[in-house]
Design a protein around this motif. Sequence first.
Motif, PDB file in Angstrom:
ATOM      1  N   ALA A 157       1.281  -1.207  -0.184  1.00 29.71           N
ATOM      2  CA  ALA A 157      -0.172  -0.029  -0.228  1.00 29.71           C
ATOM      3  C   ALA A 157       0.844   1.415   0.024  1.00 29.71           C
ATOM      4  O   ALA A 157       0.688   2.216  -0.959  1.00 29.71           O
ATOM      5  CB  ALA A 157      -0.890  -0.070   1.464  1.00 29.71           C
ATOM      6  N   LEU A 158       1.727   1.223   0.443  1.00 24.92           N
ATOM      7  CA  LEU A 158       3.045   2.168   0.974  1.00 24.92           C
ATOM      8  C   LEU A 158       4.054   2.522  -0.410  1.00 24.92           C
ATOM      9  O   LEU A 158       4.708   3.435   0.062  1.00 24.92           O
ATOM     10  CB  LEU A 158       3.640   2.824   2.040  1.00 24.92           C
ATOM     11  N   GLY A 159       4.138   1.648  -0.585  1.00 27.06           N
ATOM     12  CA  GLY A 159       5.561   1.504  -1.775  1.00 27.06           C
ATOM     13  C   GLY A 159       6.489   1.195  -1.194  1.00 27.06           C
ATOM     14  O   GLY A 159       7.282   0.237  -2.062  1.00 27.06           O
ATOM     15  N   SER A 160       6.578   1.351   0.021  1.00 26.03           N
ATOM     16  CA  SER A 160       7.796   0.934   1.230  1.00 26.03           C
ATOM     17  C   SER A 160       7.689   1.346   2.652  1.00 26.03           C
ATOM     18  O   SER A 160       7.264   2.588   2.836  1.00 26.03           O
ATOM     19  CB  SER A 160       9.270   1.712   0.590  1.00 26.03           C
ATOM     20  N   PHE A 161       7.791   0.192   3.659  1.00 31.62           N
ATOM     21  CA  PHE A 161       7.824   0.466   5.322  1.00 31.62           C
ATOM     22  C   PHE A 161       9.189  -0.287   5.516  1.00 31.62           C
ATOM     23  O   PHE A 161       8.496  -1.342   5.741  1.00 31.62           O
ATOM     24  CB  PHE A 161       6.262  -0.071   4.930  1.00 31.62           C
ATOM     25  N   PRO A 162       9.941   0.431   5.664  1.00 36.94           N
ATOM     26  CA  PRO A 162      11.008  -0.605   5.819  1.00 36.94           C
ATOM     27  C   PRO A 162      10.901  -0.789   7.158  1.00 36.94           C
ATOM     28  O   PRO A 162      12.122  -0.407   8.257  1.00 36.94           O
ATOM     29  CB  PRO A 162      12.666   0.298   5.936  1.00 36.94           C
ATOM     30  N   ALA A 163      10.344  -1.316   7.916  1.00 43.20           N
ATOM     31  CA  ALA A 163       9.720  -1.627   9.427  1.00 43.20           C
ATOM     32  C   ALA A 163      10.706  -3.308   9.459  1.00 43.20           C
ATOM     33  O   ALA A 163      10.620  -3.918   8.779  1.00 43.20           O
ATOM     34  CB  ALA A 163       8.522  -1.951   9.850  1.00 43.20           C
ATOM     35  N   VAL A 164      11.116  -3.233  10.423  1.00 41.83           N
ATOM     36  CA  VAL A 164      12.922  -4.292  10.519  1.00 41.83           C
ATOM     37  C   VAL A 164      12.026  -4.846  12.179  1.00 41.83           C
ATOM     38  O   VAL A 164      11.624  -4.316  12.933  1.00 41.83           O
ATOM     39  CB  VAL A 164      13.827  -4.281  11.057  1.00 41.83           C
ATOM     40  N   PRO A 165      12.167  -6.712  11.619  1.00 42.33           N
ATOM     41  CA  PRO A 165      11.640  -6.930  13.300  1.00 42.33           C
ATOM     42  C   PRO A 165      13.543  -6.858  14.458  1.00 42.33           C
ATOM     43  O   PRO A 165      14.245  -5.835  13.936  1.00 42.33           O
ATOM     44  CB  PRO A 165      12.406  -9.111  12.990  1.00 42.33           C
ATOM     45  N   LEU A 166      12.377  -6.916  15.414  1.00 40.72           N
ATOM     46  CA  LEU A 166      13.856  -6.843  17.219  1.00 40.72           C
ATOM     47  C   LEU A 166      15.139  -7.724  16.966  1.00 40.72           C
ATOM     48  O   LEU A 166      15.309  -9.003  16.532  1.00 40.72           O
ATOM     49  CB  LEU A 166      12.595  -7.024  17.874  1.00 40.72           C
ATOM     50  N   ALA A 167      15.706  -6.738  17.120  1.00 39.55           N
ATOM     51  CA  ALA A 167      17.349  -7.411  17.271  1.00 39.55           C
ATOM     52  C   ALA A 167      17.926  -7.151  18.608  1.00 39.55           C
ATOM     53  O   ALA A 167      18.537  -6.141  18.482  1.00 39.55           O
ATOM     54  CB  ALA A 167      18.528  -7.086  16.030  1.00 39.55           C
ATOM     55  N   PRO A 168      17.476  -7.433  19.571  1.00 40.76           N
ATOM     56  CA  PRO A 168      17.953  -8.160  20.822  1.00 40.76           C
ATOM     57  C   PRO A 168      19.624  -7.676  21.077  1.00 40.76           C
ATOM     58  O   PRO A 168      19.422  -8.336  20.692  1.00 40.76           O
ATOM     59  CB  PRO A 168      16.990  -8.795  21.433  1.00 40.76           C
ATOM     60  N   GLU A 169      19.900  -6.436  22.151  1.00 44.67           N
ATOM     61  CA  GLU A 169      21.379  -6.883  22.048  1.00 44.67           C
ATOM     62  C   GLU A 169      22.100  -7.947  23.571  1.00 44.67           C
ATOM     63  O   GLU A 169      22.333  -8.313  23.862  1.00 44.67           O
ATOM     64  CB  GLU A 169      21.211  -5.568  22.398  1.00 44.67           C
ATOM     65  N   GLU A 170      20.494  -7.790  23.759  1.00 46.60           N
ATOM     66  CA  GLU A 170      20.598  -8.565  25.543  1.00 46.60           C
ATOM     67  C   GLU A 170      19.970 -10.096  25.458  1.00 46.60           C
ATOM     68  O   GLU A 170      19.121  -9.896  24.063  1.00 46.60           O
ATOM     69  CB  GLU A 170      19.381  -8.154  26.712  1.00 46.60           C
ATOM     70  N   LEU A 286       0.504  -0.580  26.506  1.00 43.93           N
ATOM     71  CA  LEU A 286       0.950  -0.070  26.039  1.00 43.93           C
ATOM     72  C   LEU A 286       2.221   0.212  25.832  1.00 43.93           C
ATOM     73  O   LEU A 286       3.823  -0.229  25.864  1.00 43.93           O
ATOM     74  CB  LEU A 286       1.138  -1.115  24.679  1.00 43.93           C
ATOM     75  N   GLU A 287       2.363   1.639  25.524  1.00 45.28           N
ATOM     76  CA  GLU A 287       3.999   2.576  25.282  1.00 45.28           C
ATOM     77  C   GLU A 287       4.928   2.040  27.128  1.00 45.28           C
ATOM     78  O   GLU A 287       6.535   1.803  26.383  1.00 45.28           O
ATOM     79  CB  GLU A 287       3.287   3.824  25.129  1.00 45.28           C
ATOM     80  N   ARG A 288       4.188   1.745  27.751  1.00 44.68           N
ATOM     81  CA  ARG A 288       5.198   1.279  28.266  1.00 44.68           C
ATOM     82  C   ARG A 288       5.587   0.154  28.775  1.00 44.68           C
ATOM     83  O   ARG A 288       6.571   0.321  29.883  1.00 44.68           O
ATOM     84  CB  ARG A 288       4.198   1.688  30.353  1.00 44.68           C
ATOM     85  N   LEU A 289       4.921  -0.607  28.524  1.00 46.33           N
ATOM     86  CA  LEU A 289       5.459  -1.748  28.440  1.00 46.33           C
ATOM     87  C   LEU A 289       6.881  -1.869  27.670  1.00 46.33           C
ATOM     88  O   LEU A 289       7.555  -2.325  27.547  1.00 46.33           O
ATOM     89  CB  LEU A 289       4.088  -2.878  28.280  1.00 46.33           C
ATOM     90  N   LEU A 290       5.904  -1.351  26.012  1.00 44.10           N
ATOM     91  CA  LEU A 290       7.048  -1.309  25.009  1.00 44.10           C
ATOM     92  C   LEU A 290       8.916  -1.118  25.771  1.00 44.10           C
ATOM     93  O   LEU A 290       9.759  -1.267  25.348  1.00 44.10           O
ATOM     94  CB  LEU A 290       6.510  -0.907  23.984  1.00 44.10           C
ATOM     95  N   ALA A 291       8.851   0.688  26.475  1.00 42.76           N
ATOM     96  CA  ALA A 291       9.720   1.142  27.007  1.00 42.76           C
ATOM     97  C   ALA A 291      10.436   0.140  27.524  1.00 42.76           C
ATOM     98  O   ALA A 291      11.618   0.398  27.672  1.00 42.76           O
ATOM     99  CB  ALA A 291       9.590   2.471  27.405  1.00 42.76           C
ATOM    100  N   LYS A 292       9.889  -0.559  28.430  1.00 44.27           N
ATOM    101  CA  LYS A 292      10.374  -1.672  29.316  1.00 44.27           C
ATOM    102  C   LYS A 292      11.138  -2.784  28.643  1.00 44.27           C
ATOM    103  O   LYS A 292      12.171  -3.004  28.930  1.00 44.27           O
ATOM    104  CB  LYS A 292       9.999  -1.999  29.869  1.00 44.27           C
ATOM    105  N   LEU A 293      10.548  -3.739  27.062  1.00 46.78           N
ATOM    106  CA  LEU A 293      11.061  -4.185  26.679  1.00 46.78           C
ATOM    107  C   LEU A 293      12.453  -4.060  26.239  1.00 46.78           C
ATOM    108  O   LEU A 293      13.310  -4.369  26.098  1.00 46.78           O
ATOM    109  CB  LEU A 293      10.418  -4.711  25.488  1.00 46.78           C
ATOM    110  N   GLU A 294      12.670  -1.874  25.445  1.00 48.76           N
ATOM    111  CA  GLU A 294      13.252  -1.474  25.043  1.00 48.76           C
ATOM    112  C   GLU A 294      14.451  -1.634  26.337  1.00 48.76           C
ATOM    113  O   GLU A 294      15.874  -1.619  25.604  1.00 48.76           O
ATOM    114  CB  GLU A 294      13.190  -0.543  24.443  1.00 48.76           C
ATOM    115  N   GLU A 295      14.349  -1.275  27.460  1.00 51.97           N
ATOM    116  CA  GLU A 295      15.101  -0.927  28.336  1.00 51.97           C
ATOM    117  C   GLU A 295      15.584  -2.554  28.485  1.00 51.97           C
ATOM    118  O   GLU A 295      16.861  -2.384  28.926  1.00 51.97           O
ATOM    119  CB  GLU A 295      14.673  -0.429  29.716  1.00 51.97           C
ATOM    120  N   TRP A 296      15.377  -3.461  29.062  1.00 54.56           N
ATOM    121  CA  TRP A 296      15.736  -5.059  29.330  1.00 54.56           C
ATOM    122  C   TRP A 296      16.027  -5.451  28.700  1.00 54.56           C
ATOM    123  O   TRP A 296      17.453  -6.444  28.583  1.00 54.56           O
ATOM    124  CB  TRP A 296      14.445  -5.507  29.614  1.00 54.56           C
ATOM    125  N   PHE A 297      16.339  -5.270  26.982  1.00 53.79           N
ATOM    126  CA  PHE A 297      16.717  -6.537  25.771  1.00 53.79           C
ATOM    127  C   PHE A 297      17.408  -5.525  25.533  1.00 53.79           C
ATOM    128  O   PHE A 297      18.095  -6.019  24.461  1.00 53.79           O
ATOM    129  CB  PHE A 297      15.365  -7.479  25.264  1.00 53.79           C
TER     130      PHE A 297
END
Length: 305
Positions: A157-170, A286-297
């Motif tokens: 639909a957008l022509g391009s949407f470069p969303a990428v899978p998660l790549a955890p550092e932890e 979910l904004e709060r949860l996703l921020a913590k997932l970003e921090e933890w992993f």
Amino acid sequence: MFFRNLTLFRFSPAVAADLDRLEEALGGHRLRPCGPLELSTRGFVPPVGRGEEAALIHSVNACTWVSVGGEDKLLPAAVVNDELQRRVRKIAEEEGRKVGGRERKRLKEDLLNELLPRAFVRSSRLSAYVDRKHGWLVLDTASRKSAENALTQLREALGSFPAVPLAPEEGPRVLMTDWLATGRLPGGLALGDECELRDPASNAGAIAKCRRQDLDAEEVKEHLRNGKQVFQLGLVFDDRMSFVLGEDLVVRKLKFLDVVTEELGDSHEDAAAEADARFALFTLELERLLAKLEEWFGLPRPVDG
């Protein structure tokens, strides 16, 4: 509209800016009914309301909700194969010859053309939302294949949407195994009542699944001492939501606890107002949860360029 599962992708601020044209882009990709000879169709459907006049997006603050719809013809392979075998036998009996591979293929195509217009149609939808401020694409599915298919629809639909899978550092498996083994979890996080433990040394290794179990129990610790690691872990976040987190960082069995759902109340003027309230509450939690997932992993947002 609370999601039950979360498969996550990330995108950069530049990609977020491009999403301003999302409503216009989806307009040319509405779901259309299956044609007589089509097995399936995919397209976008209104996340709130029904009909051609309903909007294909629903936005609250920086979050935009979309739904990918589908229609699939129900034509079981066993039914097709049984009828094909019947026709092959009939030719063999009446004409005294064998049916070759090319003719069998043609017979199957003719059979599908006969059966498809009469097949039942199953409808489906998969909800998702984009958080432009924080760069998250959140899909209500635990299936990687379903998530990728929905992402493909957005990209078309957008022509391009470069969303990428998660790549955890932890490493999620290592970190969750430590949480379970030591009981030292990040602030606001508590153990739930289920987990899946596996021997990581082999795909055929032993698997232990616990349901409605005290995860501090000695029998769980014994599995860890024997070398098993956590592949899925039940967790409770801030006494507001429970879920099962996988080593793939897919959130399964998401459930908001009573303290959250009670905040909704029941005094909404109409269905649209209720949808606004539920979506706003859901995305804020979910904004709060996703921020913590970003921090933890260690899940940094992609940078532009």
